[in-house]
Motif scaffolding. Sequence first.
Motif, PDB file in Angstrom:
ATOM      1  N   MET A 180       0.835  -1.191   0.000  1.00  0.00           N
ATOM      2  CA  MET A 180       0.000   0.000   0.000  1.00  0.00           C
ATOM      3  C   MET A 180       0.867   1.237   0.000  1.00  0.00           C
ATOM      4  O   MET A 180       0.714   2.136   0.799  1.00  0.00           O
ATOM      5  CB  MET A 180      -0.912  -0.018   1.222  1.00  0.00           C
ATOM      6  CG  MET A 180      -1.920   1.087   1.237  1.00  0.00           C
ATOM      7  SD  MET A 180      -3.214   0.726   2.391  1.00  0.00           S
ATOM      8  CE  MET A 180      -4.059   2.278   2.354  1.00  0.00           C
ATOM      9  N   GLY A 181       1.838   1.297  -0.869  1.00  0.00           N
ATOM     10  CA  GLY A 181       2.654   2.484  -0.933  1.00  0.00           C
ATOM     11  C   GLY A 181       4.109   2.170  -1.105  1.00  0.00           C
ATOM     12  O   GLY A 181       4.492   1.032  -1.321  1.00  0.00           O
ATOM     13  N   ALA A 182       4.944   3.181  -0.976  1.00  0.00           N
ATOM     14  CA  ALA A 182       6.378   3.010  -1.189  1.00  0.00           C
ATOM     15  C   ALA A 182       6.989   2.167  -0.077  1.00  0.00           C
ATOM     16  O   ALA A 182       6.520   2.140   1.053  1.00  0.00           O
ATOM     17  CB  ALA A 182       7.043   4.380  -1.219  1.00  0.00           C
ATOM     18  N   MET A 183       8.058   1.495  -0.422  1.00  0.00           N
ATOM     19  CA  MET A 183       8.693   0.604   0.547  1.00  0.00           C
ATOM     20  C   MET A 183       9.702   1.349   1.417  1.00  0.00           C
ATOM     21  O   MET A 183      10.321   2.297   0.987  1.00  0.00           O
ATOM     22  CB  MET A 183       9.439  -0.508  -0.191  1.00  0.00           C
ATOM     23  CG  MET A 183       8.540  -1.433  -0.969  1.00  0.00           C
ATOM     24  SD  MET A 183       9.517  -2.605  -1.863  1.00  0.00           S
ATOM     25  CE  MET A 183       8.235  -3.342  -2.872  1.00  0.00           C
ATOM     26  N   LEU A 192       5.392  -1.565   4.450  1.00  0.00           N
ATOM     27  CA  LEU A 192       4.899  -0.724   3.361  1.00  0.00           C
ATOM     28  C   LEU A 192       4.282   0.527   3.961  1.00  0.00           C
ATOM     29  O   LEU A 192       3.495   0.460   4.900  1.00  0.00           O
ATOM     30  CB  LEU A 192       3.867  -1.485   2.516  1.00  0.00           C
ATOM     31  CG  LEU A 192       4.366  -2.773   1.852  1.00  0.00           C
ATOM     32  CD1 LEU A 192       3.260  -3.381   0.992  1.00  0.00           C
ATOM     33  CD2 LEU A 192       5.597  -2.507   0.997  1.00  0.00           C
ATOM     34  N   LYS A 193       4.638   1.650   3.411  1.00  0.00           N
ATOM     35  CA  LYS A 193       4.148   2.928   3.933  1.00  0.00           C
ATOM     36  C   LYS A 193       2.796   3.264   3.334  1.00  0.00           C
ATOM     37  O   LYS A 193       2.434   2.778   2.283  1.00  0.00           O
ATOM     38  CB  LYS A 193       5.146   4.044   3.605  1.00  0.00           C
ATOM     39  CG  LYS A 193       6.468   3.919   4.328  1.00  0.00           C
ATOM     40  CD  LYS A 193       7.436   4.987   3.884  1.00  0.00           C
ATOM     41  CE  LYS A 193       7.040   6.365   4.378  1.00  0.00           C
ATOM     42  NZ  LYS A 193       8.019   7.392   4.018  1.00  0.00           N
ATOM     43  N   VAL A 215       1.083  -2.933   7.263  1.00  0.00           N
ATOM     44  CA  VAL A 215       1.139  -3.804   6.090  1.00  0.00           C
ATOM     45  C   VAL A 215       2.597  -4.111   5.767  1.00  0.00           C
ATOM     46  O   VAL A 215       3.445  -3.211   5.752  1.00  0.00           O
ATOM     47  CB  VAL A 215       0.444  -3.137   4.875  1.00  0.00           C
ATOM     48  CG1 VAL A 215       0.402  -4.101   3.694  1.00  0.00           C
ATOM     49  CG2 VAL A 215      -0.969  -2.697   5.241  1.00  0.00           C
ATOM     50  N   PHE A 216       2.880  -5.394   5.523  1.00  0.00           N
ATOM     51  CA  PHE A 216       4.243  -5.827   5.222  1.00  0.00           C
ATOM     52  C   PHE A 216       4.265  -6.668   3.955  1.00  0.00           C
ATOM     53  O   PHE A 216       3.362  -7.483   3.724  1.00  0.00           O
ATOM     54  CB  PHE A 216       4.810  -6.683   6.373  1.00  0.00           C
ATOM     55  CG  PHE A 216       4.849  -5.978   7.704  1.00  0.00           C
ATOM     56  CD1 PHE A 216       5.939  -5.188   8.044  1.00  0.00           C
ATOM     57  CD2 PHE A 216       3.797  -6.095   8.597  1.00  0.00           C
ATOM     58  CE1 PHE A 216       5.980  -4.532   9.268  1.00  0.00           C
ATOM     59  CE2 PHE A 216       3.829  -5.441   9.819  1.00  0.00           C
ATOM     60  CZ  PHE A 216       4.923  -4.655  10.154  1.00  0.00           C
ATOM     61  N   GLU A 217       5.302  -6.455   3.165  1.00  0.00           N
ATOM     62  CA  GLU A 217       5.571  -7.362   2.059  1.00  0.00           C
ATOM     63  C   GLU A 217       6.569  -8.395   2.565  1.00  0.00           C
ATOM     64  O   GLU A 217       7.543  -8.062   3.235  1.00  0.00           O
ATOM     65  CB  GLU A 217       6.170  -6.590   0.878  1.00  0.00           C
ATOM     66  CG  GLU A 217       6.523  -7.451  -0.312  1.00  0.00           C
ATOM     67  CD  GLU A 217       7.173  -6.641  -1.421  1.00  0.00           C
ATOM     68  OE1 GLU A 217       8.115  -7.163  -2.043  1.00  0.00           O
ATOM     69  OE2 GLU A 217       6.773  -5.484  -1.641  1.00  0.00           O
ATOM     70  N   ILE A 218       6.299  -9.671   2.274  1.00  0.00           N
ATOM     71  CA  ILE A 218       7.175 -10.768   2.702  1.00  0.00           C
ATOM     72  C   ILE A 218       7.780 -11.409   1.463  1.00  0.00           C
ATOM     73  O   ILE A 218       7.066 -11.730   0.509  1.00  0.00           O
ATOM     74  CB  ILE A 218       6.389 -11.843   3.490  1.00  0.00           C
ATOM     75  CG1 ILE A 218       5.532 -11.200   4.593  1.00  0.00           C
ATOM     76  CG2 ILE A 218       7.349 -12.883   4.064  1.00  0.00           C
ATOM     77  CD1 ILE A 218       6.303 -10.478   5.669  1.00  0.00           C
ATOM     78  N   ASP A 270      -2.386  13.553  -0.241  1.00  0.00           N
ATOM     79  CA  ASP A 270      -1.192  12.804  -0.654  1.00  0.00           C
ATOM     80  C   ASP A 270      -0.564  12.266   0.624  1.00  0.00           C
ATOM     81  O   ASP A 270       0.050  13.013   1.391  1.00  0.00           O
ATOM     82  CB  ASP A 270      -0.207  13.692  -1.414  1.00  0.00           C
ATOM     83  CG  ASP A 270       0.961  12.880  -2.000  1.00  0.00           C
ATOM     84  OD1 ASP A 270       1.177  11.738  -1.530  1.00  0.00           O
ATOM     85  OD2 ASP A 270       1.654  13.376  -2.896  1.00  0.00           O
ATOM     86  N   TYR A 271      -0.728  10.962   0.843  1.00  0.00           N
ATOM     87  CA  TYR A 271      -0.291  10.352   2.099  1.00  0.00           C
ATOM     88  C   TYR A 271       1.180   9.954   2.090  1.00  0.00           C
ATOM     89  O   TYR A 271       1.649   9.302   3.013  1.00  0.00           O
ATOM     90  CB  TYR A 271      -1.174   9.136   2.407  1.00  0.00           C
ATOM     91  CG  TYR A 271      -2.642   9.484   2.480  1.00  0.00           C
ATOM     92  CD1 TYR A 271      -3.126  10.362   3.453  1.00  0.00           C
ATOM     93  CD2 TYR A 271      -3.561   8.957   1.572  1.00  0.00           C
ATOM     94  CE1 TYR A 271      -4.462  10.699   3.525  1.00  0.00           C
ATOM     95  CE2 TYR A 271      -4.912   9.292   1.633  1.00  0.00           C
ATOM     96  CZ  TYR A 271      -5.352  10.162   2.608  1.00  0.00           C
ATOM     97  OH  TYR A 271      -6.684  10.494   2.671  1.00  0.00           O
ATOM     98  N   HIS A 272       1.895  10.344   1.049  1.00  0.00           N
ATOM     99  CA  HIS A 272       3.316   9.988   0.957  1.00  0.00           C
ATOM    100  C   HIS A 272       4.213  11.225   0.960  1.00  0.00           C
ATOM    101  O   HIS A 272       5.275  11.231   0.367  1.00  0.00           O
ATOM    102  CB  HIS A 272       3.560   9.126  -0.288  1.00  0.00           C
ATOM    103  CG  HIS A 272       2.988   7.751  -0.150  1.00  0.00           C
ATOM    104  ND1 HIS A 272       1.673   7.473  -0.426  1.00  0.00           N
ATOM    105  CD2 HIS A 272       3.543   6.589   0.273  1.00  0.00           C
ATOM    106  CE1 HIS A 272       1.444   6.183  -0.190  1.00  0.00           C
ATOM    107  NE2 HIS A 272       2.568   5.630   0.231  1.00  0.00           N
TER     108      HIS A 272
END
Length: 359
Positions: free
Chosen positions: A1-4, A44-45, A52-55, A248-250
């Motif tokens: 859900m966004g940039a790493m 994930l940001k 939220v995590f990418e594995i 813009d949440y980033h």
Amino acid sequence: MGAMENVIENREDRLPAEAREILQSLASQWEDVVDSKALQVIPLKGAMTNEVFEIKWPAKTGELSRKVVVRIYGEGVDVFFDRDNEIRTFEYMSKNGQGPRLLGRFPNGRIEAFIHARTLSACDLRDPDISALIAAKLKEFHELNMPGPKDVTLWDRLRNWLSTAKRLSTPEEANAFQLDSIEKEISLLEKELSGPSQSMGFCHNDLQYGNIMLEEGSKSITIIDYEYASYNAVAFDISNHFCEMAADYHTDTPHILDYSKYPGLEERQRFVRLYLSSSGNHPTENEVEQLVQDVENYTLASHLFWGLWGIISEHVNDIDFDYMEYARQRFQQYWKTKPKLLGSVGSLPDVATDGNCTV
């Protein structure tokens, strides 16, 4: 859900034990994974309700080919939605090819298949080609025949959230947000916005850019995260999507909204026309104009919805986000735009309406 963010090698302590067990069980079934325990955890940001995590796992080919997503539910956020309903929705979507597959569940989260597509960014929402894809996908989403009752939940949800916000707020906060006057506003909106002309459908209710994924090759859109999904007036869903264009949440200040980025009339008309015509229909200009106006009016409900969400989140969520300032901006926009949208209906409290734009 966004940039790493940075890769955290084997930082399994970020994950609950039950999640680790499911992940290792999954990985042990994949022949190309070298070591089912050698997983990488990448936060994930951009998520504001869950972590939220990418594995990833190293594969025998030398590539990091196996990936899944772990979603850990935020503390206290069950006040916002029924988690069982959300899982039912998720499973239905998965079976109907609408979202990621559900790979496993644990007490405070779940594991999802990784979608090989990119999450949209804030500026993507204003791209005419991408916006057209979103309009068509949203129409498809609204026409899903979701099992269960098809009752509109918006007004009861707003009242429940108001009650929770009042319970959690300090007297100073309740006064600053004029929470005692919001009950009347909810009833007013329900009366003014509900009507026989309203088209109902299964709505996402949180169509911000982080919940939309694009597969560049096939130009296919996937809508993810169904926590707030329910039957609703489709005008609310579209209005909420338009309101999200102010966010813009980033950035370094993810809570700051810029309403000068709210889409202009022509852009809104274009989206609504594409939405209405996406199923092969040929909407009349009157139908387009009616929905455009309904969407504008429903921005008021969106402002109250996320304003109350912000107040509650400040008290129940540990994620680093200035929920109170976000809530203040949503309420400010509500009071600022209400006279223009609803005319003299209802009284306007004595509030500051400073800001650099109008809806």
